[in-house]
Write an enzyme that holds these catalytic residues in place. Structure first.
Site, short mmCIF file in Angstrom:
data_model
loop_
_atom_site.label_atom_id
_atom_site.label_comp_id
_atom_site.label_asym_id
_atom_site.label_seq_id
_atom_site.Cartn_x
_atom_site.Cartn_y
_atom_site.Cartn_z
N HIS A 129 0.92 -1.04 0.02
CA HIS A 129 0.27 -0.01 0.04
C HIS A 129 0.88 1.11 -0.08
O HIS A 129 2.13 1.18 0.37
CB HIS A 129 -0.81 0.00 1.38
CG HIS A 129 -2.10 0.97 1.40
ND1 HIS A 129 -1.62 2.37 1.78
CD2 HIS A 129 -3.24 0.87 1.34
CE1 HIS A 129 -2.96 2.80 1.63
NE2 HIS A 129 -3.93 2.19 1.27
N ASP A 207 3.16 -4.41 8.15
CA ASP A 207 1.73 -3.59 8.18
C ASP A 207 0.75 -4.81 8.34
O ASP A 207 0.30 -5.28 7.57
CB ASP A 207 1.68 -3.04 6.82
CG ASP A 207 0.38 -2.21 6.67
OD1 ASP A 207 -0.60 -2.19 7.62
OD2 ASP A 207 0.35 -1.63 5.63
N GLN A 210 -4.68 -5.21 7.28
CA GLN A 210 -5.64 -6.08 6.91
C GLN A 210 -5.83 -7.28 7.75
O GLN A 210 -6.50 -7.89 8.20
CB GLN A 210 -5.51 -6.63 5.49
CG GLN A 210 -5.53 -5.44 4.42
CD GLN A 210 -6.82 -4.99 4.24
OE1 GLN A 210 -7.99 -5.44 4.29
NE2 GLN A 210 -7.03 -3.60 3.67
N LYS A 233 -10.65 -0.47 10.37
CA LYS A 233 -10.98 -2.01 9.55
C LYS A 233 -11.32 -2.98 10.56
O LYS A 233 -11.68 -3.94 9.80
CB LYS A 233 -9.44 -2.25 8.83
CG LYS A 233 -9.27 -1.16 7.66
CD LYS A 233 -7.94 -1.70 7.00
CE LYS A 233 -7.46 -0.59 6.26
NZ LYS A 233 -8.23 -0.16 5.16
N CYS A 371 -4.65 2.59 -3.99
CA CYS A 371 -3.66 2.81 -3.20
C CYS A 371 -2.12 2.05 -3.21
O CYS A 371 -1.61 1.57 -2.37
CB CYS A 371 -3.80 2.94 -1.74
SG CYS A 371 -4.99 4.55 -1.53
#
Length: 413
Positions: A129, A207, A210, A233, A371
């Site tokens: 991303h 990261d 998700q 999220k 993105c």
């Protein structure tokens, strides 16, 4: 025997009533919300927790000596402990609240980046991303750090041979990799990445924007050095995120921003810093949003990650069976392990047209480059449509998606 080995299907449809927005109509149709990877809907416990805090206890935290401030401070700091338990972090003091994953990564790029020397390198992958790309470009341009790119395979998995090549000279200071791709759904073998990075003398950041939605995270088991995620999220509010980092690293890093609450003392001549984590939390924080994040974590834990993972694996399997029935539709990527994200294209139909026409049927999907423009170029695409699933998604909603796509296809032939 195959039936005995098949995963047990978990139906979480009874939980849909916890999400009031799912009863809304869109263009006179039942809402089918398949854009949860961008931002998930909010359950009543989150909505109620934030509303109750505003009604009954709101005050600024840490600095007040009155009852209302102390009560709100306790609620805020309890979430820090809650997040530490969620991640199996060794200490709650290793939990830094930010406004989102993007700010958390920027914090590491600024503050850990200050510890890197010119000529050292940061490694990211081709499927990052922009939030895990642009901060490192800025560090490169500011401090003379080299930015290296680990390739992915044509199927959309991290190419570990390629990662080994970019690590081979021992000059890498940090590997920053997505734990789960927001475009391909690829779940990266994070422990393998960490082992390779540490063997090459590098630190590693994951990261988890998700991944934390779909699976339990244990930063100790992953052997991570930094882990970031965002609240919106994870069924929580926007405006709140988390950075976890090893205490020794956080101690060594300079502050990211200056101001109130991150200081120990201040004079006109100099300032000294508060201890971690407060050193990185300048100014009035997102108090209500942190409280909402705590409610979201409690909600997810009341269901259990095992149940959520089995439910979403069933949804992915169902979608992978049904989507190819649509003429001209191609699913993007075929990773070894895929989370609840599926990107696709359709012959002769632009992804933006797909999303616009699906909306007329009440179906919300994302369309564009998500993105991740460099990933799109690697895939030879300019955009995709993306359906993403959550604990409230049902097989029936995927069937509505497939039926709607089939009707759209007839308009372009």
């Amino acid at each position: 025997m195959d039936d005995l080995m098949a995963p047990v299907r978990v139906d979480l449809s009874a939980r849909r009533g916890d999400f009031p927005i799912l009863s809304e109509k869109v263009h006179g149709r039942d809402l089918v919300f398949l854009d949860s990877a961008a931002s998930a809907q909010k359950p009543l416990p989150v909505i109620d927790a934030m509303a109750d805090a505003m009604r009954h206890q709101y005050a600024n935290i840490h600095r007040g000596l009155h009852w209302m401030s102390e009560r709100t401070t306790d609620a805020y700091e309890a979430v820090r402990s809650q997040v530490a338990a969620l991640l199996n972090a060794p200490s709650q003091d290793e939990i830094v609240f930010t406004h989102n994953s993007t700010e958390a990564i920027n914090l590491v790029a600024h503050s850990f980046g200050a510890l890197l020397k010119p000529g050292q390198a940061v490694v990211i992958s081709e499927m990052e991303h922009h939030a895990n790309l642009v901060p490192w470009q800025m560090l490169r341009d500011r401090a003379g750090i080299e930015l290296r790119i680990a390739p992915i395979t044509d199927a959309g998995d991290l190419d570990f041979d390629g990662l080994a090549r970019v690590l081979s000279d021992g000059q890498v200071g940090l590997v920053a990799i997505t734990h789960m791709s927001n475009v391909l759904g690829t779940v990266v073998d994070a422990r393998r990445v960490a082992d390779m990075a540490h063997a090459a003398g590098a630190r590693v950041l994951f990261d988890g924007s998700q991944s934390i939605v779909h699976r339990a995270i244990d930063v100790v088991a992953l052997d991570a050095d930094f882990f970031v995620f965002t609240g919106h999220k994870l069924y929580g509010p926007s405006g709140v995120g988390v950075l976890w980092g090893r205490m020794a690293l956080l101690d060594a890093m300079p502050p990211f921003m200056g101001g109130g609450d991150m200081i120990s003392s201040v004079s006109f001549e100099q300032a000294t810093w508060a201890r971690v984590p407060h050193k990185f939390e300048a100014g009035t924080p997102a108090i209500l949003e942190v409280i909402g994040l705590g409610a979201a974590i409690s909600y997810v834990e009341s269901i259990g990650y095992d149940a959520i993972a089995r439910h979403e694996a069933d949804l992915v399997a169902h979608a992978l069976r049904r989507l190819p029935e649509v003429p001209g539709l191609e699913i993007v990527g075929a990773p070894v392990e895929r989370g609840g994200v599926i990107s696709f294209t359709m012959a002769d139909v632009h992804p933006h047209d797909i999303a616009t026409l699906l909306d007329r049927s009440g179906v919300a999907v994302r369309a564009g480059h998500h993105c991740a423009e460099p990933l799109m170029r690697r895939l030879g695409l300019t955009a995709t449509a993306r359906a993403s699933f959550a604990l409230y998604t049902t097989r029936a909603e995927i069937d509505v998606l497939v039926d709607s796509l089939t009707r759209i296809r007839t308009l372009f032939v």
